[in-house]
Design a protein around this motif. Structure first.
Motif, PDB file in Angstrom:
ATOM      1  N   PRO A   5       0.834  -1.203   0.000  1.00 44.62           N
ATOM      2  CA  PRO A   5       0.000   0.000   0.000  1.00 44.62           C
ATOM      3  C   PRO A   5       0.868   1.252   0.000  1.00 44.62           C
ATOM      4  O   PRO A   5       2.010   1.244   0.460  1.00 44.62           O
ATOM      5  N   GLU A   6       0.324   2.338  -0.517  1.00 42.38           N
ATOM      6  CA  GLU A   6       1.094   3.574  -0.641  1.00 42.38           C
ATOM      7  C   GLU A   6       1.121   4.332   0.686  1.00 42.38           C
ATOM      8  O   GLU A   6       0.172   5.024   1.047  1.00 42.38           O
ATOM      9  N   TYR A   7       2.208   4.183   1.421  1.00 40.98           N
ATOM     10  CA  TYR A   7       2.461   4.976   2.621  1.00 40.98           C
ATOM     11  C   TYR A   7       3.778   5.711   2.439  1.00 40.98           C
ATOM     12  O   TYR A   7       4.702   5.226   1.788  1.00 40.98           O
ATOM     13  N   THR A 100       9.913  -4.854  -0.904  1.00 34.00           N
ATOM     14  CA  THR A 100       9.131  -4.081  -1.865  1.00 34.00           C
ATOM     15  C   THR A 100       8.924  -2.631  -1.435  1.00 34.00           C
ATOM     16  O   THR A 100       8.445  -1.820  -2.234  1.00 34.00           O
ATOM     17  N   ILE A 101       9.251  -2.289  -0.199  1.00 34.18           N
ATOM     18  CA  ILE A 101       8.955  -0.949   0.315  1.00 34.18           C
ATOM     19  C   ILE A 101      10.026   0.030  -0.136  1.00 34.18           C
ATOM     20  O   ILE A 101      11.220  -0.155   0.136  1.00 34.18           O
ATOM     21  N   ASP A 102       9.601   1.077  -0.796  1.00 37.73           N
ATOM     22  CA  ASP A 102      10.494   2.150  -1.225  1.00 37.73           C
ATOM     23  C   ASP A 102      10.110   3.419  -0.476  1.00 37.73           C
ATOM     24  O   ASP A 102       9.566   4.367  -1.040  1.00 37.73           O
ATOM     25  N   ALA A 103      10.359   3.402   0.809  1.00 33.00           N
ATOM     26  CA  ALA A 103       9.992   4.517   1.684  1.00 33.00           C
ATOM     27  C   ALA A 103      10.784   4.350   2.972  1.00 33.00           C
ATOM     28  O   ALA A 103      11.288   3.269   3.260  1.00 33.00           O
ATOM     29  N   GLN A 128      18.910  -2.203   7.335  1.00 30.40           N
ATOM     30  CA  GLN A 128      17.606  -2.248   6.676  1.00 30.40           C
ATOM     31  C   GLN A 128      16.711  -1.083   7.083  1.00 30.40           C
ATOM     32  O   GLN A 128      15.924  -0.584   6.278  1.00 30.40           O
ATOM     33  N   PHE A 129      16.847  -0.633   8.327  1.00 32.98           N
ATOM     34  CA  PHE A 129      15.903   0.341   8.871  1.00 32.98           C
ATOM     35  C   PHE A 129      16.583   1.681   9.113  1.00 32.98           C
ATOM     36  O   PHE A 129      17.739   1.754   9.530  1.00 32.98           O
TER      37      PHE A 129
END
Length: 212
Positions: A5-7, A100-103, A128-129
């Protein structure tokens, strides 16, 4: 590849959400703690306390007739960071989602720094974080929003024009998200009958790759 989802930013609880430990490790720890406290923890009690399934661990300890001020010093003295890190593993579905998260991403955990750091490094998650916040008595404990807000500050984001989410396996994770003005996603990896009530999250999943 499917996208999440877009966050604008993502925050995660750690234990029971992204990582867990091999089955016999908690039993070994609680057996030794029980020897100190003259208490025999059964399998369900270990599962409930390890994952915080009923909410406040201190309240749960008191319900069982145990003093948190005696339990926690014994627990922290017995648990070895290296042994825990070696027993830890990253859920496959968590790995899939994180890839998959690009944020910006962060962790907000009740696990203490002396345990969190070695676990992340051993699992190759040290880089990672973008933020890692370990709750404590000074900062606050989820569902207090302060640890979530600290992670947001470390990420350089806020709720003014940014859509953020906190993902966790505990009702405290979702409440902390809501108290900080974020969406809350609940992942239920365990027997929900052990929980005292419903969890009011924006989404409920059994696996994190369901979000893709």
């Amino acid at each position: 590849m499917s996208r999440p989802p877009e966050y604008d930013f993502w925050l995660f609880d750690l234990d029971g959400t992204l990582v867990d430990v091999e089955g016999d490790y908690p039993q070994q720890v609680f057996d030794r703690v029980g020897e100190r406290l003259d208490y025999d923890f059964d399998e369900r009690e270990i599962r409930v306390l390890w994952h915080g399934l009923t909410g406040s661990r201190n309240d749960q300890l008191r319900e069982w007739g145990l003093d948190p001020d005696q339990f926690w010093p014994a627990y922290h003295e017995i648990e070895d960071p290296a042994a825990r890190a070696q027993a830890a593993y990253l859920y496959d579905d968590a790995r899939e989602l994180l890839s998959t998260i690009d944020a910006p991403t962060g962790i907000v955990t009740h696990s203490q720094p002396y345990l969190t750091g070695p676990t992340l490094e051993t699992l190759g998650l040290g880089e990672q974080f973008d933020a890692v916040v370990c709750c404590d008595g000074d900062l606050g404990w989820k569902p207090d929003p302060a640890p979530v807000e600290r992670a947001m500050a470390d990420l350089g984001v806020d709720t003014n024009g940014h859509a953020g989410v906190m993902v966790g396996d505990s009702p405290h994770d979702v409440r902390a998200a809501h108290n900080a003005g974020l969406d809350g996603i609940h992942v239920e990896r365990f027997d929900g009958t052990d929980r005292p009530g419903d969890i009011d999250g924006e989404q409920h999943v059994k696996r994190l790759d369901e979000l893709l």
